[in-house]
Design a protein around this motif. Structure first.
Motif, PDB file in Angstrom:
ATOM      1  N   PRO A  78      56.962  46.873  41.351  1.00 23.31           N
ATOM      2  CA  PRO A  78      56.214  47.762  40.713  1.00 23.31           C
ATOM      3  C   PRO A  78      56.774  48.116  39.283  1.00 23.31           C
ATOM      4  CG  PRO A  78      57.393  48.842  42.425  1.00 23.31           C
ATOM      5  CD  PRO A  78      57.847  47.299  42.648  1.00 23.31           C
ATOM      6  N   ALA A  79      58.011  47.782  39.075  1.00 21.43           N
ATOM      7  CA  ALA A  79      58.500  47.613  37.452  1.00 21.43           C
ATOM      8  C   ALA A  79      58.348  47.169  36.582  1.00 21.43           C
ATOM      9  CB  ALA A  79      60.163  48.206  37.745  1.00 21.43           C
ATOM     10  N   ASN A  80      57.286  45.844  37.197  1.00 25.64           N
ATOM     11  CA  ASN A  80      56.952  44.859  36.268  1.00 25.64           C
ATOM     12  C   ASN A  80      55.502  44.583  36.462  1.00 25.64           C
ATOM     13  OD1 ASN A  80      57.126  42.726  34.477  1.00 25.64           O
ATOM     14  ND2 ASN A  80      58.183  41.298  35.652  1.00 25.64           N
ATOM     15  N   VAL A  81      54.796  45.382  36.105  1.00 28.19           N
ATOM     16  CA  VAL A  81      53.365  45.232  36.406  1.00 28.19           C
ATOM     17  C   VAL A  81      52.573  44.401  35.377  1.00 28.19           C
ATOM     18  CG1 VAL A  81      53.290  47.603  37.560  1.00 28.19           C
ATOM     19  CG2 VAL A  81      52.852  47.542  35.150  1.00 28.19           C
ATOM     20  N   ASP A  82      53.192  44.053  34.403  1.00 25.09           N
ATOM     21  CA  ASP A  82      52.215  43.263  33.483  1.00 25.09           C
ATOM     22  C   ASP A  82      52.567  41.754  33.491  1.00 25.09           C
ATOM     23  OD1 ASP A  82      51.270  45.600  31.802  1.00 25.09           O
ATOM     24  OD2 ASP A  82      53.163  45.832  30.853  1.00 25.09           O
ATOM     25  N   ARG A  83      53.237  41.323  34.445  1.00 23.98           N
ATOM     26  CA  ARG A  83      53.430  39.825  34.688  1.00 23.98           C
ATOM     27  C   ARG A  83      52.239  39.381  35.386  1.00 23.98           C
ATOM     28  NH1 ARG A  83      54.689  42.490  39.450  1.00 23.98           N
ATOM     29  NH2 ARG A  83      55.151  41.401  41.235  1.00 23.98           N
ATOM     30  N   GLN A  84      52.261  37.977  35.464  1.00 23.38           N
ATOM     31  CA  GLN A  84      51.196  36.947  35.932  1.00 23.38           C
ATOM     32  C   GLN A  84      51.542  36.579  37.122  1.00 23.38           C
ATOM     33  OE1 GLN A  84      47.795  35.996  34.071  1.00 23.38           O
ATOM     34  NE2 GLN A  84      47.785  37.988  33.801  1.00 23.38           N
ATOM     35  N   MET A  85      50.585  36.318  38.064  1.00 19.40           N
ATOM     36  CA  MET A  85      51.091  35.526  39.315  1.00 19.40           C
ATOM     37  C   MET A  85      51.201  34.099  38.946  1.00 19.40           C
ATOM     38  SD  MET A  85      48.495  37.084  42.332  1.00 19.40           S
ATOM     39  CE  MET A  85      49.595  36.651  43.686  1.00 19.40           C
ATOM     40  N   ASN A  86      52.230  33.622  39.493  1.00 21.83           N
ATOM     41  CA  ASN A  86      52.511  32.234  39.569  1.00 21.83           C
ATOM     42  C   ASN A  86      52.053  31.454  40.889  1.00 21.83           C
ATOM     43  OD1 ASN A  86      54.701  32.366  41.456  1.00 21.83           O
ATOM     44  ND2 ASN A  86      56.039  32.768  39.889  1.00 21.83           N
ATOM     45  N   GLN A  87      52.117  30.180  40.874  1.00 23.92           N
ATOM     46  CA  GLN A  87      51.315  29.428  42.063  1.00 23.92           C
ATOM     47  C   GLN A  87      52.248  29.681  43.378  1.00 23.92           C
ATOM     48  OE1 GLN A  87      51.359  25.382  40.969  1.00 23.92           O
ATOM     49  NE2 GLN A  87      49.748  25.786  39.016  1.00 23.92           N
ATOM     50  N   ALA A  88      53.582  29.771  43.200  1.00 22.97           N
ATOM     51  CA  ALA A  88      54.294  30.381  44.390  1.00 22.97           C
ATOM     52  C   ALA A  88      53.749  31.620  44.936  1.00 22.97           C
ATOM     53  CB  ALA A  88      55.569  30.188  44.234  1.00 22.97           C
ATOM     54  N   ASP A  89      53.461  32.567  44.125  1.00 22.07           N
ATOM     55  CA  ASP A  89      53.085  34.112  44.554  1.00 22.07           C
ATOM     56  C   ASP A  89      51.811  33.774  45.140  1.00 22.07           C
ATOM     57  OD1 ASP A  89      55.325  35.370  43.285  1.00 22.07           O
ATOM     58  OD2 ASP A  89      54.206  35.403  41.313  1.00 22.07           O
ATOM     59  N   ILE A  90      50.753  33.098  44.522  1.00 19.48           N
ATOM     60  CA  ILE A  90      49.367  32.887  45.019  1.00 19.48           C
ATOM     61  C   ILE A  90      49.677  32.272  46.800  1.00 19.48           C
ATOM     62  CG2 ILE A  90      47.429  31.539  44.987  1.00 19.48           C
ATOM     63  CD1 ILE A  90      47.579  31.917  41.800  1.00 19.48           C
ATOM     64  N   GLU A  91      50.314  31.233  46.844  1.00 25.87           N
ATOM     65  CA  GLU A  91      50.535  30.829  48.017  1.00 25.87           C
ATOM     66  C   GLU A  91      51.143  31.694  49.017  1.00 25.87           C
ATOM     67  OE1 GLU A  91      49.525  27.573  49.110  1.00 25.87           O
ATOM     68  OE2 GLU A  91      48.781  27.122  46.991  1.00 25.87           O
ATOM     69  N   LYS A  92      52.169  32.555  48.520  1.00 24.80           N
ATOM     70  CA  LYS A  92      52.978  33.481  49.390  1.00 24.80           C
ATOM     71  C   LYS A  92      51.850  34.582  49.991  1.00 24.80           C
ATOM     72  CE  LYS A  92      56.529  36.651  49.586  1.00 24.80           C
ATOM     73  NZ  LYS A  92      57.936  37.203  49.123  1.00 24.80           N
ATOM     74  N   PHE A  93      51.290  35.403  48.949  1.00 29.01           N
ATOM     75  CA  PHE A  93      50.671  36.542  49.019  1.00 29.01           C
ATOM     76  C   PHE A  93      49.141  36.428  49.782  1.00 29.01           C
ATOM     77  CE2 PHE A  93      54.090  37.829  46.577  1.00 29.01           C
ATOM     78  CZ  PHE A  93      54.542  39.141  47.193  1.00 29.01           C
ATOM     79  N   ALA A  94      48.631  34.927  49.477  1.00 29.16           N
ATOM     80  CA  ALA A  94      47.439  34.843  50.099  1.00 29.16           C
ATOM     81  C   ALA A  94      47.616  34.515  51.526  1.00 29.16           C
ATOM     82  CB  ALA A  94      46.853  33.388  49.513  1.00 29.16           C
ATOM     83  N   GLY A  95      48.730  33.766  51.863  1.00 30.16           N
ATOM     84  CA  GLY A  95      49.073  33.802  53.368  1.00 30.16           C
ATOM     85  C   GLY A  95      49.273  35.171  54.088  1.00 30.16           C
ATOM     86  N   LEU A  96      49.877  35.872  53.523  1.00 31.35           N
ATOM     87  CA  LEU A  96      49.935  37.283  53.744  1.00 31.35           C
ATOM     88  C   LEU A  96      48.726  37.988  54.156  1.00 31.35           C
ATOM     89  CD1 LEU A  96      53.077  38.828  51.829  1.00 31.35           C
ATOM     90  CD2 LEU A  96      52.941  37.965  54.304  1.00 31.35           C
ATOM     91  N   CYS A  97      47.845  37.810  53.187  1.00 33.46           N
ATOM     92  CA  CYS A  97      46.445  38.409  53.384  1.00 33.46           C
ATOM     93  C   CYS A  97      45.622  37.618  54.438  1.00 33.46           C
ATOM     94  CB  CYS A  97      45.814  38.228  52.081  1.00 33.46           C
ATOM     95  SG  CYS A  97      44.081  38.800  52.037  1.00 33.46           S
ATOM     96  N   GLN A  98      45.827  36.493  54.704  1.00 33.79           N
ATOM     97  CA  GLN A  98      45.011  35.562  55.644  1.00 33.79           C
ATOM     98  C   GLN A  98      45.659  36.105  57.171  1.00 33.79           C
ATOM     99  OE1 GLN A  98      46.556  31.772  54.236  1.00 33.79           O
ATOM    100  NE2 GLN A  98      44.526  31.100  53.707  1.00 33.79           N
ATOM    101  N   ASP A  99      47.006  36.377  57.219  1.00 30.95           N
ATOM    102  CA  ASP A  99      47.510  37.037  58.562  1.00 30.95           C
ATOM    103  C   ASP A  99      46.702  38.193  59.017  1.00 30.95           C
ATOM    104  OD1 ASP A  99      49.107  34.726  58.904  1.00 30.95           O
ATOM    105  OD2 ASP A  99      50.967  35.657  58.144  1.00 30.95           O
ATOM    106  N   ARG A 100      46.664  39.206  57.782  1.00 33.02           N
ATOM    107  CA  ARG A 100      45.799  40.283  58.013  1.00 33.02           C
ATOM    108  C   ARG A 100      44.556  40.295  58.431  1.00 33.02           C
ATOM    109  NH1 ARG A 100      49.195  44.908  58.642  1.00 33.02           N
ATOM    110  NH2 ARG A 100      51.499  44.256  57.722  1.00 33.02           N
ATOM    111  N   VAL A 101      43.822  39.292  58.046  1.00 27.28           N
ATOM    112  CA  VAL A 101      42.246  39.174  57.871  1.00 27.28           C
ATOM    113  C   VAL A 101      42.002  38.580  59.398  1.00 27.28           C
ATOM    114  CG1 VAL A 101      40.599  37.347  57.427  1.00 27.28           C
ATOM    115  CG2 VAL A 101      41.797  38.533  55.673  1.00 27.28           C
ATOM    116  N   LYS A 102      42.968  38.347  59.914  1.00 30.44           N
ATOM    117  CA  LYS A 102      43.043  37.900  61.731  1.00 30.44           C
ATOM    118  C   LYS A 102      42.690  39.199  62.274  1.00 30.44           C
ATOM    119  CE  LYS A 102      45.844  33.740  61.494  1.00 30.44           C
ATOM    120  NZ  LYS A 102      46.967  33.323  61.811  1.00 30.44           N
TER     121      LYS A 102
END
Length: 216
Positions: A78-102
């Motif tokens: 939260p201290a770095n809110v101006d950054r952009q997601m990188n490809q590794a971020d997308i894979e990791k956090f999309a995976g977390l979201c997919q688990d919760r969607v179940k």
């Protein structure tokens, strides 16, 4: 009856101890839903991010899963809110979201729930009361609605959040954490995902985005 509050797991809670379950996929406004519902019932209201098999009155909140992914990612630093997601971020956090969607899918497959779409109630909290009345016949007076909506406005919830040092700190009454609220906007995910990564994010989330009406 169970004391109103957040519960990681309701599996071992007797059904008779529950008046209302407020489930939400993380970062989908479930805290606001809980605040409004717990203002109706003095006890027996449980907020959770997990599946509860009990057939009690249950509200289920969800949100554009691209916004969920970005919100989960942004909360991680939260201290770095101006950054952009990188490809590794997308894979990791999309995976977390997919688990919760179940777990979200389990509620919808079961039925008998009050579905609450974040995009509908985030700026119009009265929508929550209208949906609960339509689903369960629970009528709340206009005066009580106004009282609770004012008590838990975005501005007041932000004030509570800003008094807390981090997400691990929580105000027990409101269930607001530190760093809990960024902007509460709809579609804010787009400013944090590079053009070249949008297709990958949407591919990873394609099934829930289509099922819940966020992609045609």
């Amino acid at each position: 009856m169970l004391p109103n509050g957040f519960y990681k797991n309701l599996e071992n809670v007797p059904e008779t101890d529950l008046e209302f379950v407020c489930y939400g996929i993380p970062r989908s406004g479930s805290t606001l839903v809980y605040q409004l519902i717990s203002g109706i019932y003095p006890e027996g209201v449980a907020k959770t991010h997990r599946y509860c098999h009990h057939r009690v009155k249950t509200a289920v909140s969800f949100r554009d899963f691209r916004d969920v992914v970005v919100s989960l990612w942004r909360r991680s630093d939260p201290a770095n809110v101006d950054r952009q997601m990188n490809q590794a971020d997308i894979e990791k956090f999309a995976g977390l979201c997919q688990d919760r969607v179940k777990e979200l899918n389990r509620y919808f497959d079961r039925g008998g729930i009050c579905p609450l779409r974040y995009e509908d109630f985030a700026t119009k909290p009265a929508t929550v009361f209208q949906a609960v009345e339509k689903t369960f016949g629970i009528a709340v007076s206009p005066e009580k609605m106004t009282e609770l909506i004012n008590q838990y406005s975005l501005e007041k919830n932000k004030e509570v959040s800003q008094r807390l040092r981090g997400f691990k700190q929580i105000d027990a009454g409101s269930q607001i954490h530190g760093n809990h609220i960024f902007r509460g906007e709809v579609g804010g995910w787009r400013q944090f995902v590079k053009d070249r990564d949008v297709e990958r994010l949407e591919l990873l989330l394609q099934e829930p985005l289509r099922r819940y009406g966020y992609l045609s």
